[in-house]
Structure formats: structure tokens, C-alpha cells
Motif scaffolding. Sequence first.
Motif, PDB file in Angstrom:
ATOM      1  N   LEU A   2       0.829  -1.202   0.000  1.00 44.28           N
ATOM      2  CA  LEU A   2       0.000   0.000   0.000  1.00 44.28           C
ATOM      3  C   LEU A   2       0.863   1.251   0.000  1.00 44.28           C
ATOM      4  O   LEU A   2       0.573   2.219  -0.713  1.00 44.28           O
ATOM      5  CB  LEU A   2      -0.927  -0.013   1.213  1.00 44.28           C
ATOM      6  N   ARG A   3       1.938   1.251   0.781  1.00 46.13           N
ATOM      7  CA  ARG A   3       2.816   2.426   0.825  1.00 46.13           C
ATOM      8  C   ARG A   3       3.407   2.713  -0.550  1.00 46.13           C
ATOM      9  O   ARG A   3       3.386   3.858  -1.013  1.00 46.13           O
ATOM     10  CB  ARG A   3       3.937   2.232   1.847  1.00 46.13           C
ATOM     11  N   ALA A   4       3.930   1.691  -1.184  1.00 46.73           N
ATOM     12  CA  ALA A   4       4.555   1.900  -2.494  1.00 46.73           C
ATOM     13  C   ALA A   4       3.525   2.368  -3.519  1.00 46.73           C
ATOM     14  O   ALA A   4       3.808   3.273  -4.317  1.00 46.73           O
ATOM     15  CB  ALA A   4       5.226   0.615  -2.967  1.00 46.73           C
ATOM     16  N   PRO A  57      10.382  13.498  -3.668  1.00 51.82           N
ATOM     17  CA  PRO A  57      10.246  12.192  -3.010  1.00 51.82           C
ATOM     18  C   PRO A  57      10.192  12.264  -1.489  1.00 51.82           C
ATOM     19  O   PRO A  57       9.447  11.503  -0.857  1.00 51.82           O
ATOM     20  CB  PRO A  57      11.491  11.433  -3.497  1.00 51.82           C
ATOM     21  N   ALA A  58      10.978  13.158  -0.881  1.00 52.15           N
ATOM     22  CA  ALA A  58      10.967  13.251   0.581  1.00 52.15           C
ATOM     23  C   ALA A  58       9.604  13.720   1.080  1.00 52.15           C
ATOM     24  O   ALA A  58       9.062  13.192   2.059  1.00 52.15           O
ATOM     25  CB  ALA A  58      12.064  14.212   1.044  1.00 52.15           C
ATOM     26  N   TRP A  59       9.035  14.722   0.412  1.00 48.40           N
ATOM     27  CA  TRP A  59       7.705  15.206   0.808  1.00 48.40           C
ATOM     28  C   TRP A  59       6.660  14.125   0.597  1.00 48.40           C
ATOM     29  O   TRP A  59       5.766  13.934   1.428  1.00 48.40           O
ATOM     30  CB  TRP A  59       7.340  16.455   0.003  1.00 48.40           C
ATOM     31  N   ILE A  60       6.744  13.409  -0.511  1.00 50.64           N
ATOM     32  CA  ILE A  60       5.776  12.346  -0.798  1.00 50.64           C
ATOM     33  C   ILE A  60       5.846  11.256   0.270  1.00 50.64           C
ATOM     34  O   ILE A  60       4.811  10.739   0.715  1.00 50.64           O
ATOM     35  CB  ILE A  60       6.026  11.762  -2.202  1.00 50.64           C
ATOM     36  N   ARG A  61       7.046  10.901   0.717  1.00 55.65           N
ATOM     37  CA  ARG A  61       7.173   9.891   1.772  1.00 55.65           C
ATOM     38  C   ARG A  61       6.530  10.359   3.069  1.00 55.65           C
ATOM     39  O   ARG A  61       5.830   9.602   3.745  1.00 55.65           O
ATOM     40  CB  ARG A  61       8.648   9.535   1.994  1.00 55.65           C
ATOM     41  N   ARG A  62       6.763  11.625   3.447  1.00 53.85           N
ATOM     42  CA  ARG A  62       6.165  12.146   4.678  1.00 53.85           C
ATOM     43  C   ARG A  62       4.647  12.183   4.572  1.00 53.85           C
ATOM     44  O   ARG A  62       3.936  11.811   5.512  1.00 53.85           O
ATOM     45  CB  ARG A  62       6.715  13.554   4.968  1.00 53.85           C
ATOM     46  N   PHE A  63       4.152  12.632   3.435  1.00 58.35           N
ATOM     47  CA  PHE A  63       2.706  12.706   3.239  1.00 58.35           C
ATOM     48  C   PHE A  63       2.079  11.318   3.276  1.00 58.35           C
ATOM     49  O   PHE A  63       1.042  11.099   3.907  1.00 58.35           O
ATOM     50  CB  PHE A  63       2.411  13.399   1.906  1.00 58.35           C
ATOM     51  N   THR A  64       2.709  10.358   2.629  1.00 62.65           N
ATOM     52  CA  THR A  64       2.189   8.993   2.637  1.00 62.65           C
ATOM     53  C   THR A  64       2.153   8.416   4.050  1.00 62.65           C
ATOM     54  O   THR A  64       1.203   7.742   4.435  1.00 62.65           O
ATOM     55  CB  THR A  64       3.048   8.091   1.726  1.00 62.65           C
ATOM     56  N   SER A  65       3.174   8.709   4.834  1.00 64.96           N
ATOM     57  CA  SER A  65       3.186   8.233   6.220  1.00 64.96           C
ATOM     58  C   SER A  65       2.005   8.779   7.005  1.00 64.96           C
ATOM     59  O   SER A  65       1.376   8.070   7.803  1.00 64.96           O
ATOM     60  CB  SER A  65       4.504   8.633   6.898  1.00 64.96           C
ATOM     61  N   LEU A  66       1.676  10.054   6.782  1.00 65.94           N
ATOM     62  CA  LEU A  66       0.528  10.653   7.462  1.00 65.94           C
ATOM     63  C   LEU A  66      -0.776   9.987   7.027  1.00 65.94           C
ATOM     64  O   LEU A  66      -1.687   9.779   7.827  1.00 65.94           O
ATOM     65  CB  LEU A  66       0.469  12.154   7.187  1.00 65.94           C
ATOM     66  N   LEU A  67      -0.872   9.657   5.750  1.00 63.15           N
ATOM     67  CA  LEU A  67      -2.072   8.986   5.262  1.00 63.15           C
ATOM     68  C   LEU A  67      -2.241   7.608   5.869  1.00 63.15           C
ATOM     69  O   LEU A  67      -3.356   7.171   6.183  1.00 63.15           O
ATOM     70  CB  LEU A  67      -2.017   8.857   3.735  1.00 63.15           C
ATOM     71  N   LEU A  68      -1.134   6.894   6.029  1.00 65.64           N
ATOM     72  CA  LEU A  68      -1.206   5.519   6.484  1.00 65.64           C
ATOM     73  C   LEU A  68      -1.518   5.391   7.977  1.00 65.64           C
ATOM     74  O   LEU A  68      -2.108   4.384   8.397  1.00 65.64           O
ATOM     75  CB  LEU A  68       0.119   4.803   6.190  1.00 65.64           C
TER      76      LEU A  68
END
Length: 202
Positions: free
Chosen positions: A82-84, A185-196
Amino acid sequence: MSDSPRRRGRPRSTDADAAILDATRRVLAEVGWDGLTMAEVAARAGVAKTTLYRRWPSKHELVVDAVAALFAGLALPDLGSLRADLEEVVARFAALLARPEAQASLYALFAEGTRDATLRARIREAVIAPMKSLVHQGRAAAQERGELPPDGSRAAAAAEADLIYDAIAGTVEHRVLVTGEPADPAWIRRFTSLLLLPLGAG
């Protein structure tokens, strides 16, 4: 029974349709909503005005379909988690929004949509609904992998999917279209973490 209007005459040309929609986005990027005319779009696309009007009787319909065609290229990746999948969808969406023709088209629709309820309905139908379907597909895939719990009810699942879509679309559009900051990519990783986090993905 006679043939329907859609079946009479020559079949629609997908090449002509693509040329018209591309020309619409280019004209919008150059002159905006008020400057866009059906005649100019027809000239840029290399088709007769009658050809254009047979396909799109109004500027509203034309611009909505031009935007919908852009987003139709978005597809759900299958990267094994899901993260990827989320990171890839957000990256593709942000890249699409960064294109000048996408920005011009969306700005025009946002502005006109505030004054026209019928146009807003068309935007929801042609642009938003297909993108929401990606969220539903992503949730279903994550549930099959055991990353998300099964749905409690169909209504609850639909409501959650709508919230996920709103969170992604609203945040990425604000980042790219309003603040103009990069969705790197760094912002996308942080945003995805918040979503998860609230999803409880395992």
C-alpha cells in the motif's frame, strides 16, 4: 427502429478527438477560459468547426473532457504494498499537475465551476469519479494483501475511500497549484506516512 444519431454518418475519429482535446488545453494555457473559442480550438486541431460542434456542443463540455483526458492516464500501480502504491500515485498526480496545460485547465474549471452547478456536476462525473475509483481499487488490493482490515459495511467503505481521495487530491493540489512547492520524493514519503497512520495499515 431507426439508427441512433451516434450510429449515423462517419464513425468518430479517435485521432481527431485527441487533437481537439490537446488543442483545447494548449489554447487554455495561452489565453485562459475567456479567451478560448471553439473556432480557435478547431483551427489549432486542424478540423472543421462543424466537426468540433458535433462532438462538443459547448465550451464547458469540451474543457471538462480535455481535463478528463489528462487524468485518464493515471492508473493504479501494483508495486506490492500500500505504501509503495500510494507514493507512486501521489508522484504521478503531482507530476501531472505540474504540467502547464493541466494547471491552466484546472484553474479555468475551478473558476467557472464556482458559478455553474451543472459544470460542477460534470466535473464530478468525468474527472473526479474515475479518480476515486483508483482509491477503491487501491483499498481492495491492500485488503487482499492483509494490509487493511476488511470493510465493516459498504457505506463505511465508500465514505473512507472518499476521504482518502479528498486528502490526496486536496493536499497535492494545494502543494503544487497554490503554494508552488515541489512534491519531491521526501515530501511524498512524509505525506504517505501521514495517510497511512489513521488507516492502520500493517
